[in-house]
Design an enzyme around this catalytic site. Structure first.
Site, PDB file in Angstrom:
ATOM      1  N   ILE A   1      24.918  -8.976 -25.226  1.00  0.00           N
ATOM      2  CA  ILE A   1      23.905  -8.535 -24.366  1.00  0.00           C
ATOM      3  C   ILE A   1      22.511  -8.876 -24.697  1.00  0.00           C
ATOM      4  O   ILE A   1      22.218  -9.201 -25.693  1.00  0.00           O
ATOM      5  CB  ILE A   1      23.674  -7.160 -23.862  1.00  0.00           C
TER       6      ILE A   1
ATOM      7  N   ILE B   1      30.584 -17.290 -21.035  1.00  0.00           N
ATOM      8  CA  ILE B   1      31.236 -18.288 -22.299  1.00  0.00           C
ATOM      9  C   ILE B   1      32.571 -17.410 -22.368  1.00  0.00           C
ATOM     10  O   ILE B   1      33.547 -18.013 -22.958  1.00  0.00           O
ATOM     11  CB  ILE B   1      30.439 -17.991 -23.404  1.00  0.00           C
TER      12      ILE B   1
ATOM     13  N   ALA C   1      31.379 -10.517 -27.134  1.00  0.00           N
ATOM     14  CA  ALA C   1      30.552  -9.485 -26.409  1.00  0.00           C
ATOM     15  C   ALA C   1      29.210  -9.435 -26.805  1.00  0.00           C
ATOM     16  O   ALA C   1      28.703  -9.612 -28.072  1.00  0.00           O
ATOM     17  CB  ALA C   1      30.900  -8.161 -26.483  1.00  0.00           C
TER      18      ALA C   1
ATOM     19  N   ARG D   1      33.974 -12.824 -18.295  1.00  0.00           N
ATOM     20  CA  ARG D   1      32.681 -13.547 -17.681  1.00  0.00           C
ATOM     21  C   ARG D   1      31.897 -14.686 -18.849  1.00  0.00           C
ATOM     22  O   ARG D   1      32.303 -14.574 -19.738  1.00  0.00           O
ATOM     23  CB  ARG D   1      31.751 -12.584 -17.321  1.00  0.00           C
TER      24      ARG D   1
ATOM     25  N   PRO E   1      25.802 -21.059 -30.223  1.00  0.00           N
ATOM     26  CA  PRO E   1      25.410 -21.711 -28.958  1.00  0.00           C
ATOM     27  C   PRO E   1      24.224 -22.056 -28.617  1.00  0.00           C
ATOM     28  O   PRO E   1      23.335 -21.031 -29.185  1.00  0.00           O
ATOM     29  CB  PRO E   1      26.319 -20.810 -27.820  1.00  0.00           C
TER      30      PRO E   1
ATOM     31  N   TYR F   1      17.510  -9.418 -30.471  1.00  0.00           N
ATOM     32  CA  TYR F   1      18.689 -10.499 -30.271  1.00  0.00           C
ATOM     33  C   TYR F   1      19.282 -11.444 -31.520  1.00  0.00           C
ATOM     34  O   TYR F   1      19.948 -11.810 -31.808  1.00  0.00           O
ATOM     35  CB  TYR F   1      18.717 -11.193 -28.985  1.00  0.00           C
TER      36      TYR F   1
HETATM   37  N1  CAA Z   1       5.729 -19.001 -27.306  1.00  0.00           N
HETATM   38  C1  CAA Z   1       4.519 -18.521 -27.422  1.00  0.00           C
HETATM   39  N2  CAA Z   1       4.134 -17.746 -26.555  1.00  0.00           N
HETATM   40  C2  CAA Z   1       4.628 -17.369 -25.372  1.00  0.00           C
HETATM   41  C3  CAA Z   1       6.033 -17.999 -25.358  1.00  0.00           C
HETATM   42  C4  CAA Z   1       6.690 -18.715 -26.447  1.00  0.00           C
HETATM   43  N3  CAA Z   1       8.034 -18.889 -26.441  1.00  0.00           N
HETATM   44  N4  CAA Z   1       6.529 -17.308 -24.328  1.00  0.00           N
HETATM   45  C5  CAA Z   1       5.603 -16.770 -23.535  1.00  0.00           C
HETATM   46  N5  CAA Z   1       4.474 -16.552 -24.267  1.00  0.00           N
HETATM   47  C6  CAA Z   1       3.299 -16.216 -23.864  1.00  0.00           C
HETATM   48  C7  CAA Z   1       2.898 -16.595 -22.429  1.00  0.00           C
HETATM   49  O1  CAA Z   1       2.462 -17.740 -22.437  1.00  0.00           O
HETATM   50  C8  CAA Z   1       1.876 -15.409 -22.043  1.00  0.00           C
HETATM   51  O2  CAA Z   1       0.643 -15.825 -22.603  1.00  0.00           O
HETATM   52  P1  CAA Z   1      -0.482 -15.692 -21.741  1.00  0.00           P
HETATM   53  O3  CAA Z   1      -0.630 -14.025 -21.787  1.00  0.00           O
HETATM   54  O4  CAA Z   1      -1.790 -15.886 -22.499  1.00  0.00           O
HETATM   55  O5  CAA Z   1      -0.334 -16.141 -20.633  1.00  0.00           O
HETATM   56  C9  CAA Z   1       2.502 -14.268 -22.906  1.00  0.00           C
HETATM   57  O6  CAA Z   1       3.030 -14.670 -23.932  1.00  0.00           O
HETATM   58  C10 CAA Z   1       3.156 -13.146 -22.145  1.00  0.00           C
HETATM   59  O7  CAA Z   1       4.198 -13.961 -21.613  1.00  0.00           O
HETATM   60  P2  CAA Z   1       5.256 -13.449 -20.576  1.00  0.00           P
HETATM   61  O8  CAA Z   1       4.254 -13.240 -19.266  1.00  0.00           O
HETATM   62  O9  CAA Z   1       6.418 -14.108 -20.114  1.00  0.00           O
HETATM   63  O10 CAA Z   1       5.393 -11.866 -21.060  1.00  0.00           O
HETATM   64  P3  CAA Z   1       6.224 -10.871 -20.539  1.00  0.00           P
HETATM   65  O11 CAA Z   1       5.995  -9.688 -21.098  1.00  0.00           O
HETATM   66  O12 CAA Z   1       6.360 -10.818 -18.838  1.00  0.00           O
HETATM   67  O13 CAA Z   1       7.702 -11.464 -20.880  1.00  0.00           O
HETATM   68  C11 CAA Z   1       9.501 -12.339 -22.283  1.00  0.00           C
HETATM   69  C12 CAA Z   1       8.041 -11.767 -22.266  1.00  0.00           C
HETATM   70  C13 CAA Z   1      10.395 -11.323 -21.826  1.00  0.00           C
HETATM   71  C14 CAA Z   1       9.749 -12.692 -23.652  1.00  0.00           C
HETATM   72  C15 CAA Z   1       9.810 -13.424 -21.419  1.00  0.00           C
HETATM   73  O14 CAA Z   1       8.870 -14.720 -21.596  1.00  0.00           O
HETATM   74  C16 CAA Z   1      11.268 -14.034 -21.473  1.00  0.00           C
HETATM   75  O15 CAA Z   1      11.963 -13.613 -20.864  1.00  0.00           O
HETATM   76  N6  CAA Z   1      11.258 -15.159 -22.160  1.00  0.00           N
HETATM   77  C17 CAA Z   1      12.488 -15.775 -22.520  1.00  0.00           C
HETATM   78  C18 CAA Z   1      13.365 -15.238 -23.627  1.00  0.00           C
HETATM   79  C19 CAA Z   1      14.495 -15.927 -23.956  1.00  0.00           C
HETATM   80  O16 CAA Z   1      14.460 -17.334 -24.058  1.00  0.00           O
HETATM   81  N7  CAA Z   1      15.539 -15.333 -23.781  1.00  0.00           N
HETATM   82  C20 CAA Z   1      17.035 -16.158 -24.129  1.00  0.00           C
HETATM   83  C21 CAA Z   1      17.899 -15.359 -23.348  1.00  0.00           C
HETATM   84  S1  CAA Z   1      19.361 -16.226 -23.418  1.00  0.00           S
HETATM   85  C22 CAA Z   1      19.896 -15.928 -24.812  1.00  0.00           C
HETATM   86  O17 CAA Z   1      19.620 -15.242 -25.592  1.00  0.00           O
HETATM   87  C23 CAA Z   1      21.354 -16.726 -24.870  1.00  0.00           C
HETATM   88  C24 CAA Z   1      21.363 -17.310 -26.200  1.00  0.00           C
HETATM   89  O18 CAA Z   1      22.215 -16.984 -27.115  1.00  0.00           O
HETATM   90  C25 CAA Z   1      20.582 -18.786 -26.210  1.00  0.00           C
END
Ligand code: CAA
Length: 240
Positions: free
Chosen positions: A85, A14, A83, A12, A177, A147
């Site tokens: 997650i 990449i 692999a 699946r 990536p 991660y």
């Molecule tokens: N920098 C600073 N502050 C941030 C922020 C950031 N990057 N992201 C969120 N915040 C802040 C929000 O603005 C919020 O502030 P307030 O409470 O003042 O409004 C606070 O942090 C809480 O944010 P959330 O409501 O989003 O908190 P949550 O607990 O519901 O979720 C999280 C947190 C799970 C980390 C969610 O923000 C999220 O999923 N973020 C994405 C993380 C990400 O990029 N993952 C990559 C996955 S793909 C991958 O990993 C592949 C790869 O190799 C690239």
């Protein structure tokens, strides 16, 4: 004879693109998967690529799978540790289980599969290992201590093992990536993802094929002088 390649998480996202690209490059590819049998069977039906089910984060299962592949096709000469997650949460909401799951699957799997294949590659005086790291292992990411630590660990692991493999003709490289259009990235909350895409100079998410091209380059027979490197494929989002 075609060289034997194993791609973990290769059915699946990449991983699937990597499996297909290596097959097109004339490799005999085996793609592993851990849980989604339906997707793996569909992938096999579509591509003809052999699939094998095991948990790459589990040492005994990894060794057994490598032995099974070697008995059927010959020793693995190309290994792609893809692999991975996510269990994203800020530290205060992250459990020990979320930490362990990501470290075991993303980083532990590199140890397991390299351990099971590396001595064979050394003896054959040929091997190509590519570990899939991440931009978030280079730059960190809010909500990803698990991660980012695992992916950063992969980058260090790669440079250390490259030193052990070099004199035997076994190259070990990493690809980092950026954000690639896969199920994993689509799981990021849309408002967060929108902000991330806005910061990608190339102006779009990556495609799985963008990463697969890098794997083909690093696993080519004549890529003998490239080892211990990290190839960033991220649309310019992080220049490292
Ligand atoms: N920098 C600073 N502050 C941030 C922020 C950031 N990057 N992201 C969120 N915040 C802040 C929000 O603005 C919020 O502030 P307030 O409470 O003042 O409004 C606070 O942090 C809480 O944010 P959330 O409501 O989003 O908190 P949550 O607990 O519901 O979720 C999280 C947190 C799970 C980390 C969610 O923000 C999220 O999923 N973020 C994405 C993380 C990400 O990029 N993952 C990559 C996955 S793909 C991958 O990993 C592949 C790869 O190799 C690239």
């Amino acid at each position: 004879m075609a060289r034997v390649a194993l791609v973990t998480g290769g059915t699946r996202g990449i991983g699937a693109a990597i499996s297909i690209a290596l097959q097109k490059a004339g490799r005999l590819v085996v793609a592993s998967y851990a849980g989604n049998t339906e997707a793996a069977e569909a992938f096999h039906k579509e591509t003809g690529i052999e699939v094998i089910k095991f948990d790459a984060g589990n040492y005994d299962q990894s060794v057994a799978a490598v032995n099974e592949i070697a008995a059927k096709h010959g020793a693995i000469e190309i290994l792609v540790n893809n692999a991975g997650i996510t269990r994203d949460a800020v530290l205060s909401k992250q459990s020990r289980e979320m930490w362990d799951a990501v470290i075991d699957t993303n980083l532990g799997s590199c140890f397991n599969l390299c351990k099971a294949t590396f001595d064979g590659m050394k003896a054959a005086k040929f091997g190509r290992i590519v570990n899939i790291g991440s931009i978030n292992g280079q730059a960190g990411q809010y909500g990803q201590v698990n991660y980012a630590a695992a992916k950063s660990g992969i980058h260090g692991f790669t440079k250390a093992l490259a030193q052990e493999g070099a004199r035997y003709g076994v190259t070990v490289n990493a690809i980092a990536p950026g954000y690639v259009d896969t199920d994993m990235v689509r799981a990021v909350p849309p408002d967060v993802l929108e902000k991330i895409i806005a910061k990608i100079p190339r102006g779009r998410l990556g495609k799985a094929d963008d990463i697969a091209r890098g794997v083909c380059f690093l696993t080519a027979d004549d890529a003998d002088f490239v080892t211990g490197s990290t190839l960033s494929i991220n649309g310019g989002q992080h220049m490292y």
